[in-house]
Design a protein around this motif. Structure first.
Motif, PDB file in Angstrom:
ATOM      1  N   ILE A 178      -6.227  50.228 -12.875  1.00 14.82           N
ATOM      2  CA  ILE A 178      -5.262  50.452 -13.951  1.00 14.82           C
ATOM      3  C   ILE A 178      -5.826  50.076 -15.309  1.00 14.82           C
ATOM      4  CG2 ILE A 178      -2.990  49.754 -14.836  1.00 14.82           C
ATOM      5  CD1 ILE A 178      -2.162  49.422 -11.868  1.00 14.82           C
ATOM      6  N   ASN A 179      -6.596  49.015 -15.376  1.00 19.39           N
ATOM      7  CA  ASN A 179      -7.009  48.461 -16.668  1.00 19.39           C
ATOM      8  C   ASN A 179      -8.516  48.586 -16.925  1.00 19.39           C
ATOM      9  OD1 ASN A 179      -6.057  47.386 -19.052  1.00 19.39           O
ATOM     10  ND2 ASN A 179      -6.317  45.269 -18.398  1.00 19.39           N
ATOM     11  N   ASN A 180      -9.156  49.595 -16.372  1.00 18.62           N
ATOM     12  CA  ASN A 180     -10.563  49.912 -16.644  1.00 18.62           C
ATOM     13  C   ASN A 180     -11.523  48.734 -16.455  1.00 18.62           C
ATOM     14  OD1 ASN A 180      -9.863  52.548 -17.306  1.00 18.62           O
ATOM     15  ND2 ASN A 180      -9.455  52.004 -19.432  1.00 18.62           N
ATOM     16  N   GLY A 181     -11.302  47.927 -15.424  1.00 20.79           N
ATOM     17  CA  GLY A 181     -12.223  46.848 -15.114  1.00 20.79           C
ATOM     18  C   GLY A 181     -11.962  45.545 -15.838  1.00 20.79           C
ATOM     19  N   PHE A 182     -10.857  45.462 -16.548  1.00 22.66           N
ATOM     20  CA  PHE A 182     -10.541  44.243 -17.296  1.00 22.66           C
ATOM     21  C   PHE A 182      -9.210  43.673 -16.842  1.00 22.66           C
ATOM     22  CE2 PHE A 182     -13.036  46.912 -20.222  1.00 22.66           C
ATOM     23  CZ  PHE A 182     -14.125  46.077 -20.407  1.00 22.66           C
ATOM     24  N   ILE A 183      -9.157  42.353 -16.792  1.00 23.77           N
ATOM     25  CA  ILE A 183      -7.892  41.663 -16.526  1.00 23.77           C
ATOM     26  C   ILE A 183      -7.973  40.284 -17.181  1.00 23.77           C
ATOM     27  CG2 ILE A 183      -8.603  40.715 -14.289  1.00 23.77           C
ATOM     28  CD1 ILE A 183      -5.659  41.226 -13.364  1.00 23.77           C
ATOM     29  N   SER A 184      -6.935  39.956 -17.911  1.00 21.97           N
ATOM     30  CA  SER A 184      -6.904  38.647 -18.564  1.00 21.97           C
ATOM     31  C   SER A 184      -6.278  37.626 -17.617  1.00 21.97           C
ATOM     32  CB  SER A 184      -6.111  38.712 -19.866  1.00 21.97           C
ATOM     33  OG  SER A 184      -4.746  38.945 -19.592  1.00 21.97           O
ATOM     34  N   PHE A 185      -6.414  36.379 -17.989  1.00 27.64           N
ATOM     35  CA  PHE A 185      -5.841  35.303 -17.192  1.00 27.64           C
ATOM     36  C   PHE A 185      -4.320  35.461 -17.104  1.00 27.64           C
ATOM     37  CE2 PHE A 185      -4.854  30.775 -16.360  1.00 27.64           C
ATOM     38  CZ  PHE A 185      -5.674  30.607 -15.258  1.00 27.64           C
ATOM     39  N   SER A 186      -3.679  35.801 -18.213  1.00 19.25           N
ATOM     40  CA  SER A 186      -2.215  35.955 -18.222  1.00 19.25           C
ATOM     41  C   SER A 186      -1.785  37.155 -17.383  1.00 19.25           C
ATOM     42  CB  SER A 186      -1.683  36.081 -19.640  1.00 19.25           C
ATOM     43  OG  SER A 186      -2.147  37.261 -20.252  1.00 19.25           O
ATOM     44  N   GLU A 187      -2.585  38.212 -17.359  1.00 15.47           N
ATOM     45  CA  GLU A 187      -2.252  39.365 -16.519  1.00 15.47           C
ATOM     46  C   GLU A 187      -2.360  39.001 -15.040  1.00 15.47           C
ATOM     47  OE1 GLU A 187      -3.529  43.056 -19.448  1.00 15.47           O
ATOM     48  OE2 GLU A 187      -5.089  42.028 -18.277  1.00 15.47           O
TER      49      GLU A 187
END
Length: 180
Positions: free
Chosen positions: A70-79
């Motif tokens: 969904i997020n093109n290989g990125f995810i933040s800690f909050s996500e």
């Protein structure tokens, strides 16, 4: 990047699957016979699975799904936190609703569990007085009340989700580089 799907919404499938697995475990144990499973490793294994292994697996899968698909290989800690907590809250909600409905359909289940608890209390402490036994069983019966079971289950799985999401988030997070 598809911003229309939030991290919490992306974990819906994993939360439903986790909840259904917990319900199926309960139904299988009930059909086999709870009395025959008391003081065996089966109950311990199911508890370890429901409170340790399965939440970690589903949170990890949910966070990786959001990150990769969904997020093109990125995810933040909050996500990661949003995804993980939504998965466990949804699973806890499914399990709590099932538990309440099950107790209304099979009201004898509570009495069966109280009998098992009484037997265990007497086996662990043969010198227990009748007053102590009834006081202990009264506490157990209070915690089997649907008005208590429902919120306690939700809070418990929310906390489990928060703790495990912190762990998984620290492992799988991949922040998007900020462009100037």
């Amino acid at each position: 990047m598809d911003k229309s799907i939030s991290p919490a919404k992306s974990g819906t499938m994993y939360g439903v699957l986790f909840g259904v697995i917990m319900v199926l475990e309960f139904v299988i144990m009930y059909v086999i016979g709870m009395k025959s499973l008391v003081n065996t490793s089966v109950g311990t294994i199911v508890n370890i699975a429901n409170y340790l292994v399965l939440p970690l697996i589903f949170i990890f899968l949910g966070c990786n799904h959001y990150k990769k698909n969904i997020n093109n290989g990125f995810i933040s800690f909050s996500e990661c936190l949003k995804t993980g907590v939504s998965i466990t809250v949804l699973a806890g909600l499914i399990y709590a609703i099932f538990s309440v409905i099950f107790n209304f359909i099979f009201p004898d289940f509570i009495n069966e569990m109280l009998d098992i608890t009484r037997s265990q209390m007497i086996a662990q402490n043969p010198n227990i007085t009748a007053k102590e036994l009834e006081m202990g069983l009264g506490m157990v019966k209070k915690f089997m009340n649907p008005l208590i079971v429902f919120p306690v289950t939700l809070v418990m799985y929310s906390l489990i989700g928060l703790i495990y999401s912190l762990i998984v988030g620290a492992i799988v997070k991949n922040e998007k580089p900020s462009s100037l």
